[in-house]
Design a protein around this motif. Structure first.
Motif, short mmCIF file in Angstrom:
data_model
loop_
_atom_site.label_atom_id
_atom_site.label_comp_id
_atom_site.label_asym_id
_atom_site.label_seq_id
_atom_site.Cartn_x
_atom_site.Cartn_y
_atom_site.Cartn_z
N PRO A 240 86.51 83.30 7.37
CA PRO A 240 86.50 81.60 7.58
C PRO A 240 87.23 81.13 8.56
CG PRO A 240 87.34 81.97 5.69
CD PRO A 240 86.89 83.53 5.80
N GLY A 241 88.14 81.47 9.14
CA GLY A 241 89.01 81.59 9.88
C GLY A 241 88.78 81.66 11.79
N ASP A 242 88.42 82.74 11.69
CA ASP A 242 87.57 82.80 13.27
C ASP A 242 85.71 81.79 13.78
OD1 ASP A 242 89.39 84.03 14.64
OD2 ASP A 242 88.63 86.56 14.30
N LEU A 243 86.01 81.84 11.95
CA LEU A 243 84.37 81.10 12.18
C LEU A 243 83.97 79.77 12.48
CD1 LEU A 243 81.39 81.08 11.99
CD2 LEU A 243 81.64 80.96 9.51
N SER A 244 85.52 79.48 11.61
CA SER A 244 85.83 78.08 12.13
C SER A 244 86.37 77.66 13.16
CB SER A 244 86.50 77.21 10.72
OG SER A 244 87.76 77.91 11.14
N LEU A 245 87.15 78.53 14.32
CA LEU A 245 87.36 78.25 15.28
C LEU A 245 86.59 77.87 16.19
CD1 LEU A 245 90.44 77.75 17.08
CD2 LEU A 245 90.00 80.75 16.70
N GLY A 248 84.24 74.71 16.51
CA GLY A 248 85.67 73.78 16.88
C GLY A 248 87.20 73.46 16.00
N TYR A 249 87.20 74.17 14.82
CA TYR A 249 87.54 73.83 14.10
C TYR A 249 89.78 73.74 14.43
CZ TYR A 249 84.11 71.60 11.25
OH TYR A 249 83.14 70.87 10.36
N ARG A 250 90.66 73.01 14.98
CA ARG A 250 91.97 73.88 15.59
C ARG A 250 92.67 74.36 14.30
NH1 ARG A 250 93.94 71.57 20.57
NH2 ARG A 250 94.44 69.57 19.44
N THR A 251 92.52 73.39 13.47
CA THR A 251 92.77 73.83 11.84
C THR A 251 91.70 74.41 11.16
OG1 THR A 251 94.78 72.14 12.74
CG2 THR A 251 94.08 72.16 10.37
N MET A 252 92.72 75.05 10.19
CA MET A 252 91.29 76.30 9.47
C MET A 252 90.79 75.31 8.48
SD MET A 252 91.45 79.88 8.14
CE MET A 252 90.49 80.18 6.04
N PRO A 253 89.20 75.44 8.36
CA PRO A 253 89.73 74.12 7.09
C PRO A 253 89.31 74.39 5.26
CG PRO A 253 87.33 73.72 8.31
CD PRO A 253 88.79 75.37 8.78
N ARG A 254 89.99 74.00 4.85
CA ARG A 254 89.75 74.54 3.51
C ARG A 254 89.12 74.13 2.43
NH1 ARG A 254 93.69 79.00 4.36
NH2 ARG A 254 95.51 77.68 5.58
N PRO A 258 83.41 72.47 5.20
CA PRO A 258 82.54 71.64 5.80
C PRO A 258 80.60 72.40 5.57
CG PRO A 258 84.02 72.55 7.72
CD PRO A 258 84.61 72.72 5.96
N PRO A 259 80.17 71.62 6.06
CA PRO A 259 78.91 72.28 5.47
C PRO A 259 78.03 73.05 5.91
CG PRO A 259 78.68 69.43 5.51
CD PRO A 259 80.61 69.99 6.31
N GLU A 260 78.56 73.62 7.25
CA GLU A 260 77.40 74.37 8.01
C GLU A 260 78.29 75.64 7.51
OE1 GLU A 260 80.70 72.30 10.82
OE2 GLU A 260 79.83 71.23 9.20
N MET A 261 79.65 75.68 7.05
CA MET A 261 80.18 76.71 6.87
C MET A 261 80.01 77.70 5.44
SD MET A 261 84.17 76.11 8.20
CE MET A 261 85.15 78.36 7.13
N GLN A 262 80.03 75.93 4.51
CA GLN A 262 79.33 76.33 3.22
C GLN A 262 78.05 77.53 3.62
OE1 GLN A 262 81.46 76.71 0.69
NE2 GLN A 262 79.16 76.95 -0.80
N LYS A 263 77.21 76.38 3.99
CA LYS A 263 76.16 77.37 4.51
C LYS A 263 75.41 78.31 4.89
CE LYS A 263 71.83 76.16 7.49
NZ LYS A 263 71.14 75.45 8.06
N ALA A 264 76.49 78.72 5.76
CA ALA A 264 77.22 80.32 5.96
C ALA A 264 77.21 81.58 5.17
CB ALA A 264 77.56 80.08 7.54
#
Length: 320
Positions: A240-245, A248-254, A258-264
């Protein structure tokens, strides 16, 4: 006594979740720390060499300390030790060029390796092949000419062929003889037994080596179904750290992500289920039961409380 060298393999065979501790950005790799970690509450210790130092002398001392302080409370010689390797698995070429890492890490006695930034099935196959001795042939393309034929000039494709379902088969293992004399004593085996049993599980039912991949880029997610069909992979996670980066998320989402990460996450979990690969995700005491019921079987989070609750939920009988 445990029936296995790796208590993680023993637990995963029983469909039990396994729990780890240990930092992702290096670890204190010393004989003294190994003695301390031999009594860990966790099932395995993660050693982060992707961002920490590639310290083989320290890893050898760390595992020697574990052996000297053992056995564990579960009766195993040491806790399982899995190392995050520093190579990026973006395609087959950098993995093959970094195969020396997959000789050095198990050569010190480690029980598993995680390939980070995995993006293609070819990279996954090259990774598994780099971790295997050539005499272990489960999952290898049977069309590859035998060694005697190759000595007479028969040629073979660089990669294996495909099976009847269209899935690519493995090529020949490339780990060479030499480090078994240092690794076998850590596992408590003869050299011959070590060379047979240091093979990826569950591909080899008698294997003790856990190899996994981290899918932490858009390309890794896009290719996750093909990557996770590679024979020999035992566990996988999204990063999740590198995927979120990358998203475009410079601060890692907790969580909730977000929907696109949950889908992944859902896509990788489904591919793990389909291919019999254990899915790794961070868990807390509050969500561990739900995560286990979803299918999470490798638990990050460094939480002894989560492990205690998860073990109770699964009615685990093997001691810590």
């Amino acid at each position: 006594m445990g029936k296995r060298i790796s208590r993680c393999v023993e637990l995963l065979e029983q469909d039990q979740a396994i729990y780890y501790d240990g930092p992702h950005s290096g670890h204190v790799l010393s004989h003294a720390q190994g003695r301390i970690d031999a009594a860990t509450w966790a099932d395995y210790m993660n050693v982060g060499m992707e961002h920490g130092s590639f310290d083989m002398a320290g890893l050898a001392e760390y595992l020697r300390g574990m052996v000297d302080a053992g056995p564990t409370r579960s009766g195993h010689r040491t806790p399982t030790v899995i190392v995050e390797a520093p190579v990026n698995g973006i395609d087959a070429a950098p993995v093959r060029n970094s195969a020396w890492q997959f000789r050095q890490i198990p050569g010190r006695g480690a029980h598993g390796i995680l390939l980070c930034q995995a993006e293609t099935a070819d990279a996954g196959r090259a990774f598994v092949e780099s971790c295997r001795y050539p005499h272990n042939t489960i999952g290898v393309d049977p069309a590859i000419p035998a060694p005697m034929a190759r000595m007479e000039g028969a040629t073979r494709a660089k990669d294996g062929g495909v099976d009847s379902a269209g899935h690519k088969l493995l090529g020949i293992g490339t780990r060479g003889r030499g480090s078994e004399a240092t690794a076998a004593p850590v596992w408590g085996l003869s050299i011959e037994d070590y060379m047979d049993r240091c093979d990826p599980w569950p591909l080899n039912p008698k294997g003790e080596l856990l190899v996994g991949v981290k899918l932490e880029s858009p390309e890794g997610i896009a290719n996750c179904e093909q990557i996770l069909s590679v024979p020999g992979l035992g566990f996988a996670e999204i990063g999740p750290g590198d995927l979120s980066l990358s998203l475009g998320y410079r601060t890692m989402p907790r969580e909730p992500w977000p929907p696109e990460m949950q889908k992944a996450r859902e896509r990788v979990l489904a591919a793990c289920r389909k291919n019999g690969v254990a899915f790794l995700q961070g868990c807390t005491p509050d969500n561990i039961v739900a995560r286990i019921d979803e299918g999470v079987r490798v638990v990050a989070g460094h939480s002894e409380a989560a492990a205690t609750r998860g073990r109770a939920h699964q009615k685990r009988t093997l001691p810590v």
